[in-house]
Write a protein that holds these residues in place. Structure first.
Motif, PDB file in Angstrom:
ATOM      1  N   SER A  24       0.826  -1.214   0.000  1.00 10.14           N
ATOM      2  CA  SER A  24       0.000   0.000   0.000  1.00 10.14           C
ATOM      3  C   SER A  24       0.853   1.255   0.000  1.00 10.14           C
ATOM      4  O   SER A  24       0.546   2.226  -0.694  1.00 10.14           O
ATOM      5  N   LEU A  25       1.920   1.242   0.777  1.00 13.48           N
ATOM      6  CA  LEU A  25       2.812   2.399   0.799  1.00 13.48           C
ATOM      7  C   LEU A  25       3.499   2.603  -0.546  1.00 13.48           C
ATOM      8  O   LEU A  25       3.671   3.738  -1.002  1.00 13.48           O
ATOM      9  N   LEU A  26       3.872   1.509  -1.199  1.00 14.80           N
ATOM     10  CA  LEU A  26       4.459   1.624  -2.541  1.00 14.80           C
ATOM     11  C   LEU A  26       3.446   2.177  -3.539  1.00 14.80           C
ATOM     12  O   LEU A  26       3.798   2.986  -4.405  1.00 14.80           O
ATOM     13  N   LEU A  27       2.182   1.759  -3.416  1.00 15.21           N
ATOM     14  CA  LEU A  27       1.147   2.296  -4.293  1.00 15.21           C
ATOM     15  C   LEU A  27       0.929   3.786  -4.078  1.00 15.21           C
ATOM     16  O   LEU A  27       0.665   4.523  -5.035  1.00 15.21           O
ATOM     17  N   VAL A  28       1.043   4.242  -2.857  1.00 15.91           N
ATOM     18  CA  VAL A  28       0.925   5.681  -2.579  1.00 15.91           C
ATOM     19  C   VAL A  28       2.039   6.441  -3.284  1.00 15.91           C
ATOM     20  O   VAL A  28       1.793   7.474  -3.920  1.00 15.91           O
ATOM     21  N   VAL A  29       3.258   5.939  -3.193  1.00 19.84           N
ATOM     22  CA  VAL A  29       4.388   6.607  -3.844  1.00 19.84           C
ATOM     23  C   VAL A  29       4.199   6.630  -5.355  1.00 19.84           C
ATOM     24  O   VAL A  29       4.401   7.666  -6.002  1.00 19.84           O
ATOM     25  N   VAL A  30       3.774   5.521  -5.936  1.00 22.21           N
ATOM     26  CA  VAL A  30       3.543   5.466  -7.384  1.00 22.21           C
ATOM     27  C   VAL A  30       2.423   6.421  -7.781  1.00 22.21           C
ATOM     28  O   VAL A  30       2.538   7.148  -8.782  1.00 22.21           O
ATOM     29  N   ALA A  31       1.349   6.462  -7.009  1.00 19.84           N
ATOM     30  CA  ALA A  31       0.231   7.347  -7.327  1.00 19.84           C
ATOM     31  C   ALA A  31       0.641   8.812  -7.244  1.00 19.84           C
ATOM     32  O   ALA A  31       0.252   9.622  -8.095  1.00 19.84           O
ATOM     33  N   ILE A  32       1.416   9.160  -6.239  1.00 19.31           N
ATOM     34  CA  ILE A  32       1.858  10.549  -6.098  1.00 19.31           C
ATOM     35  C   ILE A  32       2.773  10.949  -7.256  1.00 19.31           C
ATOM     36  O   ILE A  32       2.695  12.068  -7.761  1.00 19.31           O
ATOM     37  N   CYS A  33       3.614  10.033  -7.702  1.00 21.35           N
ATOM     38  CA  CYS A  33       4.557  10.348  -8.781  1.00 21.35           C
ATOM     39  C   CYS A  33       3.910  10.360 -10.156  1.00 21.35           C
ATOM     40  O   CYS A  33       4.372  11.075 -11.051  1.00 21.35           O
ATOM     41  N   THR A  34       2.857   9.578 -10.368  1.00 27.17           N
ATOM     42  CA  THR A  34       2.306   9.448 -11.712  1.00 27.17           C
ATOM     43  C   THR A  34       1.041  10.260 -11.968  1.00 27.17           C
ATOM     44  O   THR A  34       0.788  10.634 -13.108  1.00 27.17           O
ATOM     45  N   LEU A  35       0.255  10.518 -10.965  1.00 29.33           N
ATOM     46  CA  LEU A  35      -0.997  11.242 -11.180  1.00 29.33           C
ATOM     47  C   LEU A  35      -0.763  12.739 -11.197  1.00 29.33           C
ATOM     48  O   LEU A  35      -0.006  13.276 -10.408  1.00 29.33           O
ATOM     49  N   ARG A  36      -1.453  13.411 -12.115  1.00 32.06           N
ATOM     50  CA  ARG A  36      -1.323  14.861 -12.213  1.00 32.06           C
ATOM     51  C   ARG A  36      -2.409  15.577 -11.415  1.00 32.06           C
ATOM     52  O   ARG A  36      -2.211  16.680 -10.960  1.00 32.06           O
TER      53      ARG A  36
ATOM     54  N   ALA B 276      -7.262  13.503  -7.314  1.00 25.47           N
ATOM     55  CA  ALA B 276      -7.069  12.051  -7.393  1.00 25.47           C
ATOM     56  C   ALA B 276      -5.978  11.605  -6.426  1.00 25.47           C
ATOM     57  O   ALA B 276      -6.102  10.559  -5.770  1.00 25.47           O
ATOM     58  N   ARG B 277      -4.918  12.387  -6.318  1.00 28.34           N
ATOM     59  CA  ARG B 277      -3.852  12.062  -5.369  1.00 28.34           C
ATOM     60  C   ARG B 277      -4.394  12.032  -3.941  1.00 28.34           C
ATOM     61  O   ARG B 277      -4.085  11.115  -3.174  1.00 28.34           O
TER      62      ARG B 277
ATOM     63  N   MET C  20      -7.516   6.914   0.921  1.00 24.70           N
ATOM     64  CA  MET C  20      -7.995   5.528   0.939  1.00 24.70           C
ATOM     65  C   MET C  20      -6.902   4.560   1.381  1.00 24.70           C
ATOM     66  O   MET C  20      -7.123   3.701   2.238  1.00 24.70           O
ATOM     67  N   LEU C  21      -5.729   4.693   0.791  1.00 26.33           N
ATOM     68  CA  LEU C  21      -4.647   3.781   1.160  1.00 26.33           C
ATOM     69  C   LEU C  21      -4.119   4.076   2.559  1.00 26.33           C
ATOM     70  O   LEU C  21      -3.689   3.164   3.272  1.00 26.33           O
ATOM     71  N   GLY C  22      -4.170   5.330   2.981  1.00 28.03           N
ATOM     72  CA  GLY C  22      -3.782   5.669   4.346  1.00 28.03           C
ATOM     73  C   GLY C  22      -4.701   5.010   5.359  1.00 28.03           C
ATOM     74  O   GLY C  22      -4.253   4.501   6.383  1.00 28.03           O
TER      75      GLY C  22
END
Length: 93
Positions: A29-41, A45-46, A52-54
Protein backbone atom coordinates in the motif's frame (compact mmCIF):
# COMPACT_ATOMS: atom_id res chain seq x y z
CA UNK A 1 -20.17 -24.34 18.24
CA UNK A 2 -20.56 -21.04 16.36
CA UNK A 3 -19.87 -21.06 12.64
CA UNK A 4 -17.62 -18.27 11.33
CA UNK A 5 -17.87 -16.39 8.07
CA UNK A 6 -15.93 -19.01 6.12
CA UNK A 7 -17.18 -22.06 8.00
CA UNK A 8 -13.63 -22.98 9.00
CA UNK A 9 -10.23 -21.57 8.20
CA UNK A 10 -7.64 -23.55 6.22
CA UNK A 11 -4.97 -25.25 8.30
CA UNK A 12 -2.16 -23.14 6.77
CA UNK A 13 -3.84 -19.89 7.91
CA UNK A 14 -2.27 -19.34 11.32
CA UNK A 15 -1.11 -16.36 13.38
CA UNK A 16 2.31 -16.00 11.75
CA UNK A 17 0.86 -16.13 8.22
CA UNK A 18 -1.76 -13.46 9.00
CA UNK A 19 0.87 -11.21 10.63
CA UNK A 20 3.21 -11.61 7.65
CA UNK A 21 0.42 -11.04 5.13
CA UNK A 22 -0.73 -7.86 6.87
CA UNK A 23 2.86 -6.56 6.87
CA UNK A 24 3.24 -7.29 3.16
CA UNK A 25 -0.05 -5.52 2.43
CA UNK A 26 1.12 -2.45 4.37
CA UNK A 27 4.34 -2.27 2.35
CA UNK A 28 2.45 -2.77 -0.94
CA UNK A 29 0.00 0.00 0.00
CA UNK A 30 2.81 2.40 0.80
CA UNK A 31 4.46 1.62 -2.54
CA UNK A 32 1.15 2.30 -4.29
CA UNK A 33 0.93 5.68 -2.58
CA UNK A 34 4.39 6.61 -3.84
CA UNK A 35 3.54 5.47 -7.38
CA UNK A 36 0.23 7.35 -7.33
CA UNK A 37 1.86 10.55 -6.10
CA UNK A 38 4.56 10.35 -8.78
CA UNK A 39 2.31 9.45 -11.71
CA UNK A 40 -1.00 11.24 -11.18
CA UNK A 41 -1.32 14.86 -12.21
CA UNK A 42 -4.66 15.56 -10.58
CA UNK A 43 -4.33 16.80 -7.02
CA UNK A 44 -7.86 15.58 -6.19
CA UNK A 45 -7.07 12.05 -7.39
CA UNK A 46 -3.85 12.06 -5.37
CA UNK A 47 -5.72 13.11 -2.24
CA UNK A 48 -8.40 10.44 -2.70
CA UNK A 49 -5.88 7.66 -3.25
CA UNK A 50 -3.66 8.78 -0.38
CA UNK A 51 -6.70 8.97 1.94
CA UNK A 52 -8.00 5.53 0.94
CA UNK A 53 -4.65 3.78 1.16
CA UNK A 54 -3.78 5.67 4.35
CA UNK A 55 -6.96 4.33 5.94
CA UNK A 56 -6.10 0.82 4.76
CA UNK A 57 -2.59 1.05 6.19
CA UNK A 58 -3.93 2.37 9.50
CA UNK A 59 -6.46 -0.48 9.69
CA UNK A 60 -3.87 -3.14 8.86
CA UNK A 61 -1.40 -1.81 11.41
CA UNK A 62 -4.14 -1.67 14.06
CA UNK A 63 -5.13 -5.30 13.30
CA UNK A 64 -1.48 -6.38 13.42
CA UNK A 65 -1.10 -4.66 16.80
CA UNK A 66 -4.21 -6.46 18.07
CA UNK A 67 -2.75 -9.79 16.93
CA UNK A 68 0.47 -9.08 18.81
CA UNK A 69 -1.44 -8.05 21.94
CA UNK A 70 -3.72 -11.09 22.02
CA UNK A 71 -0.79 -13.41 21.26
CA UNK A 72 1.21 -12.03 24.20
CA UNK A 73 -1.78 -12.29 26.55
CA UNK A 74 -2.50 -15.87 25.39
CA UNK A 75 -6.11 -15.10 24.50
CA UNK A 76 -7.78 -16.17 21.27
CA UNK A 77 -6.80 -14.29 18.12
CA UNK A 78 -9.58 -14.07 15.54
CA UNK A 79 -9.66 -13.67 11.76
CA UNK A 80 -13.09 -13.32 10.13
CA UNK A 81 -14.72 -14.61 13.29
CA UNK A 82 -12.62 -17.78 13.49
CA UNK A 83 -9.92 -18.54 16.05
CA UNK A 84 -6.37 -18.53 14.67
CA UNK A 85 -3.86 -21.15 15.67
CA UNK A 86 -0.21 -20.64 16.54
CA UNK A 87 1.70 -18.61 19.08
CA UNK A 88 -0.15 -18.06 22.35
CA UNK A 89 -3.51 -17.99 20.59
CA UNK A 90 -5.98 -20.84 20.34
CA UNK A 91 -4.52 -24.27 21.14
CA UNK A 92 -3.91 -26.64 18.25
CA UNK A 93 -6.86 -28.77 17.23
Amino acid sequence: MPVGVLGSLPTWLDLSFVRTASGVLVIASLLLVVVAICTLRSVAARLVIVAMLGGAVFGLMHYRDQLDRCDKQACTCKFLGEDLEGGGCAPSR
